[in-house]
Design a protein around this motif. Structure first.
Motif, PDB file in Angstrom:
ATOM      1  N   ASN A  66       0.915  -1.002  -0.500  1.00 48.38           N
ATOM      2  CA  ASN A  66       0.016   0.126   0.005  1.00 48.38           C
ATOM      3  C   ASN A  66       0.773   1.276  -0.181  1.00 48.38           C
ATOM      4  O   ASN A  66       0.465   2.411  -0.333  1.00 48.38           O
ATOM      5  CB  ASN A  66      -1.426   0.281   1.238  1.00 48.38           C
ATOM      6  N   THR A  67       2.035   1.652   0.661  1.00 46.98           N
ATOM      7  CA  THR A  67       3.358   2.407   1.189  1.00 46.98           C
ATOM      8  C   THR A  67       3.991   2.248   1.234  1.00 46.98           C
ATOM      9  O   THR A  67       4.767   1.143   1.513  1.00 46.98           O
ATOM     10  CB  THR A  67       2.089   3.353   1.987  1.00 46.98           C
TER      11      THR A  67
ATOM     12  N   ASP B 241       2.221   6.485  -2.513  1.00 47.53           N
ATOM     13  CA  ASP B 241       0.836   5.354  -2.206  1.00 47.53           C
ATOM     14  C   ASP B 241       0.766   4.638  -3.536  1.00 47.53           C
ATOM     15  O   ASP B 241       1.089   5.128  -3.813  1.00 47.53           O
ATOM     16  CB  ASP B 241      -0.722   6.119  -2.615  1.00 47.53           C
TER      17      ASP B 241
ATOM     18  N   ARG C  59      -0.406   1.234  -3.871  1.00 46.32           N
ATOM     19  CA  ARG C  59      -1.798   0.385  -4.077  1.00 46.32           C
ATOM     20  C   ARG C  59      -1.701   0.367  -5.364  1.00 46.32           C
ATOM     21  O   ARG C  59      -2.020   0.765  -6.623  1.00 46.32           O
ATOM     22  CB  ARG C  59      -2.933   0.469  -3.514  1.00 46.32           C
TER      23      ARG C  59
ATOM     24  N   LYS D 236       1.993  -2.695   3.738  1.00 47.69           N
ATOM     25  CA  LYS D 236       1.031  -4.300   3.304  1.00 47.69           C
ATOM     26  C   LYS D 236      -0.520  -3.273   4.029  1.00 47.69           C
ATOM     27  O   LYS D 236      -0.021  -2.180   5.040  1.00 47.69           O
ATOM     28  CB  LYS D 236       0.355  -5.154   3.644  1.00 47.69           C
TER      29      LYS D 236
END
Length: 94
Positions: A17-18, A63, A65, A94
């Motif tokens: 995610n990051t 970000d 994702r 995650k």
């Protein structure tokens, strides 16, 4: 003229995610010189910063994702073999 380009690519497999990291430039970099840092996600530049000696360390959160690949790069050009751009503890979560 001395040119230094460093870049690394990691396959994330769309599982994270990051990206959390920091960037900086060594104090040994001559005054007036700079380093261009870029973050690419799946081949597209999503962050770009130019920094020089004396600039404060910059913290980043990106970000990622859905990203398949991420590339971190530091591009420098000097007339001497001094100076370094650094990625500090890059990590994906995650």
């Amino acid at each position: 003229m001395y040119g230094f380009d460093a870049e690394r690519t990691w396959q994330l497999g769309r599982k994270y995610n990051t990206l959390v990291t920091a960037i900086g430039v060594s104090d040994s970099t001559p005054s007036g010189y700079s380093v261009v840092f870029t973050v690419q996600v799946d081949g597209n530049t999503v962050k770009e910063f130019t920094m020089g000696p004396g600039d404060r360390v910059k913290k980043l959160s990106v970000d990622v994702r859905g990203a398949f690949r991420i590339t971190l790069a530091a591009h420098e050009s000097y007339t001497r073999l001094d100076g370094y751009g650094v990625w500090i503890d890059p990590a994906v979560t995650k």
